[in-house]
Scaffold this motif. Sequence first.
Motif: not given
Length: 354
Positions: A121-123, A178-186, A309-312
């Motif tokens: 996913v393109g974060y 939100f997705p960009h920030s959530l990716d970093v938090l995960f 960041a795979p699809v999961r």
Amino acid sequence: MTTLAVGVVGAGWMATDYHVPAFTSHPRTRVVAFAERDGDRRSTVEADLSVPGYDDVTSMLAAHDLDVVSICTPPSTHESIFTAAVEAGCHVLCEKPLALSAESATRMAAAADDADVVTQVGYLHRYYRNYQRAMKLLSNDMLGEIVEITVAHHSAPPSQGWYYNPALSGGGVARDLFPHSLDVLFELFDESPDVTDASVRYLRDRAVEDAARVSLSFGDVPVDLSATWTQTEGVSRMLVVGTEGWLELDSTTLQGDVHGRPFEFQQGSLPLVDIGVADLFPASDEDAHTERIHDFADHAAAGDPDTSAPVRRGVAVAEVIDAVYERSGADSASERGGVGSGSTRDGVDAEGER
């Protein structure tokens, strides 16, 4: 050395400014085709790129033996394009948000698992050097135990009309930013958070929210995340407070204090010279957009599914965003016009391109 054939779906600015140049500059990939529903745009881009264009992904897949499909279309189209691509055995890079809902994202993840392909996913934020520096500091416990995190991500309202159509976008600023920030938090916590509070606001007369806020709990660590479509110049800042120090960063500056010692990086670099009144930093050639696409291309060429960041990861992000809407009492995308009801084809109209 085998070169991977890439097909790009969507011919808007995201495709022409970032995806096509990045795949073209990578030594293991080449763009051989693209799909674009709008005929005028398709003709223009076809002439510019000197590669054939098709009106949907099905036609493109039928005409070419592709190794990679890169998706640069509105979220409502992602699932159908993604599924068609993985069923054809293609590795897939998909722009965020992955899907209109966690349910849709879960189906996409299952399809990718069945096909045994590489996905990403393109974060973007994880590819800024400051974020990479910060993650190293945090992973090495340089701040001690993390006490709290605050993230503020604010940008100009999007220019494309599809962002404001919930049937195409799946929501407003929360689904967009939100997705960009959530990716970093995960990446930092490697676990799913509890959503303890959330709210959205409609600052303008639109069908989707312009402002959103969510309070998360990653174990004992509270995280406050906010986003708006309000600023002419975008800003995305993250503040992390620990028992032994703190750090604050955006894509340009990373600064903080560890055990009483202050530090500062500019785009991942320490100062070349400290002249007392100011630090002089080296010039930067940072290009996070190209880095993320090249990272995916490296994994696809190696057949390595362990991407950043795979699809999961997209499923986990979508679950949080769905919870934001549910917790805030906002209508779901389906209640505001129907998930995917605005587009059932593999392409989108001229207004719909990224």
